[in-house]
Design an enzyme around this catalytic site. Structure first.
Site, PDB file in Angstrom:
ATOM      1  N   ASP A 174       1.342   7.706   2.320  1.00 38.60           N
ATOM      2  CA  ASP A 174       0.762   8.675   1.386  1.00 38.60           C
ATOM      3  C   ASP A 174      -0.576   9.303   1.768  1.00 38.60           C
ATOM      4  OD1 ASP A 174       2.884   7.442   0.241  1.00 38.60           O
ATOM      5  OD2 ASP A 174       1.831   6.705  -1.505  1.00 38.60           O
ATOM      6  N   GLU A 405       0.866  -6.429   0.634  1.00 42.65           N
ATOM      7  CA  GLU A 405       1.346  -5.080   0.938  1.00 42.65           C
ATOM      8  C   GLU A 405       0.750  -4.601   2.271  1.00 42.65           C
ATOM      9  OE1 GLU A 405       0.199  -2.440  -2.190  1.00 42.65           O
ATOM     10  OE2 GLU A 405       1.409  -0.760  -1.478  1.00 42.65           O
TER      11      GLU A 405
HETATM   12  C1  9WN Z   1       4.187   6.472  -4.119  1.00 43.52           C
HETATM   13  C2  9WN Z   1       6.466   1.544  -2.856  1.00 43.52           C
HETATM   14  C3  9WN Z   1       5.759   2.754  -2.264  1.00 43.52           C
HETATM   15  C4  9WN Z   1       6.073   2.904  -0.770  1.00 43.52           C
HETATM   16  C5  9WN Z   1       5.178   3.941  -0.098  1.00 43.52           C
HETATM   17  C6  9WN Z   1       3.730   3.596  -0.396  1.00 43.52           C
HETATM   18  C7  9WN Z   1       3.508   3.545  -1.910  1.00 43.52           C
HETATM   19  C8  9WN Z   1       3.741   5.037  -3.893  1.00 43.52           C
HETATM   20  C9  9WN Z   1       2.423   4.811  -4.598  1.00 43.52           C
HETATM   21  O1  9WN Z   1       4.361   2.571  -2.477  1.00 43.52           O
HETATM   22  O2  9WN Z   1       3.698   4.829  -2.466  1.00 43.52           O
HETATM   23  O3  9WN Z   1       5.475   6.625  -3.645  1.00 43.52           O
HETATM   24  O4  9WN Z   1       2.432   4.759  -5.840  1.00 43.52           O
HETATM   25  O5  9WN Z   1       1.395   4.684  -3.953  1.00 43.52           O
HETATM   26  O6  9WN Z   1       2.862   4.481   0.209  1.00 43.52           O
HETATM   27  O7  9WN Z   1       5.424   3.956   1.285  1.00 43.52           O
HETATM   28  O8  9WN Z   1       7.404   3.282  -0.591  1.00 43.52           O
HETATM   29  O9  9WN Z   1       6.189   0.400  -2.107  1.00 43.52           O
END
Ligand code: 9WN
Length: 441
Positions: A174, A405
């Protein structure tokens, strides 16, 4: 898992994490921070599950396909109606205004790296009952095929095999510095319609900034107004990027789809052509001659941007880079910029880059899915010993610090959410493979 105690302990710990996050037919990425089903998370999760509960792994994939849109897209989130406190939630996306959205499920309107075919193939390869697993592939093949055709039909800019993304969330990384330029290429005064929930669960210092979130929400609100129409989005979006990592993961997915087509007895010439065109474009159009490295092409400004982040190793992950470039990438990822001598590899951003921050989300910390992809890539090129070294370091990191994470590459400390599903799932995969290798010695 028997034998090696270290492996067995990690394997059991990982299983416990996946059980904690099990929603029945799908798995949430993390207990509180991410309470829904995410696209590429579920693909990684299925790979982990496939080693000890192949049927549950298949269910994970079926539940993801349940959110597929008519045009083939698999959304980045499939909302869990029982969960609240994730923003932006289903009411914000208003996806039912698109004729393509599935009527019975709430989803987001954007996608994520299409590694699902890779997961489906791993699930098949790790199954003991090959007949059952073969039936599974046959059943899902048409939907897998339409997922990949979606990218060819709707996400090519028209000139070559590259596909573009319309939102940093689609990239999976992101707030990577890779998006700093494209995301700031347009002026914006914006207040999102929702209040962030993520930074009340996880320390603000470890999450994207408010300024980034404003731009994320601006893009969602723009696309929502366009009723998620692909053509209109292509015309109006101020953020259209052809990233090297996303395209390489698409290439990996197409490679797996090609094999699945072979297994289910379907002609795969078209898939071979899509992959050929894509690989060619990645190697020609995304190679920055001056920097001697891969970058991302910004369709809005017409620039190829090079950023010193781990995503530049994507063609190595996908097994599509020529030998001289591979050697160069292996040297770079093995340098102190990405592999700190007294710490843990791989930094998500080079330590020499001004944007590097060891605890901020995709701006420096170690992520297990990236290490896992690099390990697979190294193995495919025959760099077995570097691959094993990276796998050992990755397992040591998780063993000492927990199933987080992401991790500080200097101290190893875990950040973001604890009990993170893809960390657990990919640890299962890594320990299983390392254990197999050790037994064969
Ligand atoms: C937005 C779920 C997801 C991952 C992404 C990570 C994060 C979300 C957030 O979490 O993104 O999609 O709310 O920050 O960047 O890679 O799939 O783990």
């Amino acid at each position: 898992m028997t034998g090696n105690n270290f492996f067995a302990r990690l394997f059991q710990g990982a299983q416990a994490v996946l059980k904690t996050n099990d929603l029945g037919r799908s798995t949430k990425p993390a207990p509180r921070l991410y309470p829904h089903q995410w696209n590429w998370d579920s693909a990684f999760i299925a790979i982990g599950l496939s080693h000890y509960d192949n049927q549950r792994a298949r269910t994970e994939i079926h539940s993801l396909l349940n959110g597929q849109w008519k045009n083939g897209m698999i959304p980045h989130i499939i909302f869990n109606p029982a969960a609240a406190n994730y923003q932006p939630g289903p009411e914000y996306w208003e996806c039912h205004n698109s004729p393509d959205a599935p009527p019975e499920v709430f989803t987001s309107g954007i996608t994520q790296p299409p590694i699902l075919a890779l997961a489906a193939l791993d699930v098949y390869n790790n199954a003991t009952d090959k007949q059952q697993a073969g039936e599974f592939l046959k059943t899902i093949y048409p939907r897998l095929y339409s997922l990949y055709r979606y990218f060819i039909r709707y996400r090519r800019a028209g000139t070559d095999g590259l596909t573009y993304i319309i939102h940093p969330w689609e990239s999976g990384l992101d707030n990577s510095p890779r998006w700093d330029k494209p995301l700031n290429s347009f002026d914006l005064q914006w207040q999102p319609e929702y209040k962030r929930a993520d930074n009340s669960i996880v320390d603000n210092a470890e999450r994207p900034s408010d300024a980034e979130y404003e731009r994320y929400s601006y893009l969602v609100e723009l696309y929502r107004k366009l009723n998620w129409n692909e053509k209109a989005i292509r015309r109006e979006s101020p953020f259209l990027v052809q990233p090297v990592l996303f395209n390489c993961l698409l290439s990996l997915g197409l490679g797996a789809l090609e094999k699945i087509a072979g297994l289910v007895g379907t002609n795969n010439n078209e898939i071979t052509r899509w992959k050929f065109e894509l690989d060619l474009a990645i190697n020609n159009r995304l190679w920055d001659i001056k920097k001697q490295a891969y970058g991302d092409f910004d369709l809005v400004t017409g620039n190829l941007y090079y950023t010193d982040t781990v995503a530049q190793f994507a063609p190595l992950m996908a097994g599509i880079a020529p030998a001289d470039r591979v050697e160069q990438m292996v040297r770079k990822l093995h340098s102190a910029d990405y592999w700190p001598t007294d710490g843990y590899p791989l930094c998500s951003v080079s330590r020499s880059d001004p944007a590097f921050d060891p605890i901020k989300y995709w701006r420096g910390p170690v992520w297990i899915n990236i290490n896992w992809l690099v390990i697979r890539g190294l193995e495919s090129y025959g760099f077995q010993s570097v691959a094993r070294k990276l796998a050992d370091k990755t397992l040591d990191l998780v063993n000492k610090n927990g199933f987080y994470e992401y991790f500080n590459p200097h101290t190893g400390r875990g950040h973001g959410s604890d009990n993170f599903s893809w960390t657990a799932a990919l640890v299962v995969d890594l320990v299983t493979k390392c254990d197999q290798i050790d037994r064969n010695i």
